[in-house]
Design a protein around this motif. Structure first.
Motif, short mmCIF file in Angstrom:
data_model
loop_
_atom_site.label_atom_id
_atom_site.label_comp_id
_atom_site.label_asym_id
_atom_site.label_seq_id
_atom_site.Cartn_x
_atom_site.Cartn_y
_atom_site.Cartn_z
N PHE A 58 0.81 -1.20 0.00
CA PHE A 58 0.00 0.00 0.00
C PHE A 58 0.86 1.26 0.00
O PHE A 58 0.51 2.25 -0.67
N ALA A 59 1.97 1.26 0.74
CA ALA A 59 2.85 2.43 0.73
C ALA A 59 3.40 2.67 -0.67
O ALA A 59 3.48 3.81 -1.14
N GLU A 60 3.74 1.60 -1.37
CA GLU A 60 4.34 1.71 -2.69
C GLU A 60 3.33 2.10 -3.76
O GLU A 60 3.61 2.91 -4.64
N HIS A 61 2.11 1.55 -3.67
CA HIS A 61 1.16 1.66 -4.79
C HIS A 61 -0.11 2.45 -4.49
O HIS A 61 -0.77 2.91 -5.42
N VAL A 62 -0.48 2.59 -3.23
CA VAL A 62 -1.74 3.29 -2.90
C VAL A 62 -1.47 4.67 -2.30
O VAL A 62 -2.15 5.64 -2.62
N GLY A 63 -0.46 4.75 -1.43
CA GLY A 63 -0.12 6.04 -0.85
C GLY A 63 -0.53 6.20 0.59
O GLY A 63 -0.05 7.09 1.29
N VAL A 64 -1.47 5.38 1.05
CA VAL A 64 -1.88 5.33 2.44
C VAL A 64 -1.97 3.86 2.83
O VAL A 64 -2.02 2.98 1.97
N GLY A 65 -2.03 3.59 4.13
CA GLY A 65 -1.99 2.22 4.60
C GLY A 65 -3.31 1.49 4.43
O GLY A 65 -4.37 2.10 4.25
N PRO A 66 -3.27 0.16 4.52
CA PRO A 66 -4.51 -0.62 4.39
C PRO A 66 -5.52 -0.31 5.48
O PRO A 66 -6.73 -0.34 5.22
N LYS A 67 -5.08 0.01 6.67
CA LYS A 67 -6.02 0.37 7.75
C LYS A 67 -6.81 1.62 7.37
O LYS A 67 -8.03 1.68 7.57
N TRP A 68 -6.10 2.61 6.82
CA TRP A 68 -6.76 3.86 6.39
C TRP A 68 -7.79 3.55 5.32
O TRP A 68 -8.92 4.07 5.36
N VAL A 69 -7.44 2.73 4.32
CA VAL A 69 -8.34 2.44 3.21
C VAL A 69 -9.57 1.68 3.71
O VAL A 69 -10.71 1.98 3.31
N ILE A 70 -9.36 0.72 4.59
CA ILE A 70 -10.50 -0.02 5.16
C ILE A 70 -11.43 0.95 5.88
O ILE A 70 -12.65 0.93 5.68
N ARG A 71 -10.87 1.79 6.72
CA ARG A 71 -11.69 2.73 7.48
C ARG A 71 -12.44 3.66 6.54
O ARG A 71 -13.63 3.92 6.74
N MET A 110 -12.08 12.06 9.69
CA MET A 110 -12.00 11.84 8.25
C MET A 110 -12.79 12.88 7.47
O MET A 110 -12.36 13.37 6.43
N PHE A 111 -13.99 13.23 7.95
CA PHE A 111 -14.92 14.07 7.20
C PHE A 111 -14.96 15.52 7.66
O PHE A 111 -15.57 16.36 6.99
N GLY A 112 -14.37 15.81 8.81
CA GLY A 112 -14.34 17.19 9.28
C GLY A 112 -15.57 17.62 10.05
O GLY A 112 -15.63 18.75 10.53
N GLU A 113 -16.56 16.72 10.19
CA GLU A 113 -17.79 17.02 10.90
C GLU A 113 -18.32 15.75 11.54
O GLU A 113 -17.98 14.64 11.09
N THR A 114 -19.17 15.91 12.54
CA THR A 114 -19.83 14.74 13.12
C THR A 114 -20.78 14.13 12.08
O THR A 114 -21.18 14.81 11.13
N PRO A 115 -21.15 12.87 12.24
CA PRO A 115 -22.05 12.25 11.27
C PRO A 115 -23.37 13.01 11.09
O PRO A 115 -23.83 13.19 9.96
N THR A 116 -23.96 13.48 12.18
CA THR A 116 -25.25 14.16 12.05
C THR A 116 -25.11 15.50 11.34
O THR A 116 -25.95 15.88 10.52
N ARG A 117 -24.02 16.22 11.60
CA ARG A 117 -23.83 17.51 10.92
C ARG A 117 -23.50 17.30 9.44
O ARG A 117 -23.95 18.06 8.58
N TYR A 118 -22.73 16.26 9.16
CA TYR A 118 -22.41 15.97 7.77
C TYR A 118 -23.66 15.61 6.99
O TYR A 118 -23.82 15.98 5.82
N ALA A 119 -24.56 14.88 7.61
CA ALA A 119 -25.82 14.51 6.95
C ALA A 119 -26.61 15.76 6.57
O ALA A 119 -27.25 15.82 5.51
N GLU A 120 -26.60 16.79 7.40
CA GLU A 120 -27.28 18.04 7.09
C GLU A 120 -26.67 18.70 5.86
O GLU A 120 -27.37 19.28 5.02
N ARG A 121 -25.35 18.59 5.73
CA ARG A 121 -24.64 19.28 4.65
C ARG A 121 -25.01 18.71 3.28
O ARG A 121 -25.21 19.44 2.33
N TYR A 122 -25.08 17.38 3.18
CA TYR A 122 -25.20 16.77 1.88
C TYR A 122 -26.49 16.02 1.62
O TYR A 122 -26.84 15.79 0.47
#
Length: 253
Positions: free
Chosen positions: A178-191, A232-244
């Motif tokens: 993942f470091a070589e080909h994705v740029g971030v780790g597998p834990k980050w991608v799973i999350r 990850m998203f910069g907002e809580t889940p409930t506030r993010y839901a309001e945004r989009y």
């Protein structure tokens, strides 16, 4: 905290279009995207991360942006347009000729990576340029793409050790891939992709049992889930839901 009303009514100011790559480029390109905007005063656009490297054309500028390890803000003002290429996660190293991790959280001039950049970016000219820059097949890049696809397609994958067993390798070997080909780790991608499932449920509408959802995603408790989502998203889940709201269904890999 007072919300800018344009965060909720952003579709009045922006137009988004997504285009599929031609079959001969689909192994490298996830999609093309076009964003146009019109604002009479500056607007801070929240951009949430995915494990894609992007090539973006705006005016006379052409830039390559590596994977962002977290959310970022981009200021939009006046009238603007960007034509972008989202490369498949894991597929960019053959173009770059170096570990994709070297681009993480960085932007470089596209001319440092690609030759024959078009003067005007549209689907035909950008695909012609990509064909002229196509690298030789890389088995390790193909493996990285396949592992990321597995994460996307199997919601039960919530841990790196489970993924490593399923793809037949060690955790350390997967981290190097993942470091070589994705740029971030597998834990980050799973999350990231498990949290994408949260936005899909938001888009579907209806009440969400946050505690049950956190458990489904492999979190020990709801507060841990909320902390991860907010980071990850910069907002809580409930506030993010309001945004989009219902626009969340346009999420891409």
């Amino acid at each position: 905290m007072t919300r800018d009303e344009r965060e909720v009514a952003w579709r009045r100011h922006q137009r988004h279009e997504f285009l599929r790559p031609s079959p001969d480029l689909a192994a490298h390109v996830a999609r093309y995207w076009v964003v146009e905007w019109r604002y009479d005063r500056p607007y801070r656009q929240l951009i949430v991360p995915y494990p894609n490297v992007h090539l973006a054309f705006q005016g006379d500028d052409a830039l390559v942006t590596g994977v962002s390890s977290g959310h970022v803000f981009k200021e939009l003002d006046g009238v603007g347009r960007v034509f972008g290429v989202a490369f498949r996660p894991g597929a960019f190293r053959p173009f770059l000729g170096a570990p994709v991790q070297s681009l993480t959280d960085r932007t470089v001039p596209a001319a440092a990576v690609f030759d024959h950049l078009p003067a005007h970016a549209d689907l035909v000219s950008v695909e012609a340029m990509l064909r002229r820059n196509l690298p030789e097949p890389d088995p390790r890049a193909r493996q990285a793409v396949e592992v990321v696809d597995r994460i996307v397609e199997d919601p039960s994958i919530t841990r790196v050790d489970v993924l490593a067993r399923e793809v037949g390798g060690s955790v350390r070997r997967l981290q190097r891939l993942f470091a070589e080909h994705v740029g971030v780790g597998p834990k980050w991608v799973i999350r990231r992709y498990r949290l994408h499932e949260v936005t899909e449920r938001m888009a579907a509408g209806g009440a969400i049992d946050w505690a049950a959802l956190a458990a489904d995603l492999g979190y020990a408790d709801q507060p841990h889930f909320v902390r991860d989502f907010t980071a990850m998203f910069g907002e809580t889940p409930t506030r993010y839901a309001e945004r989009y709201g219902d626009a969340l269904a346009t999420g891409r890999r």
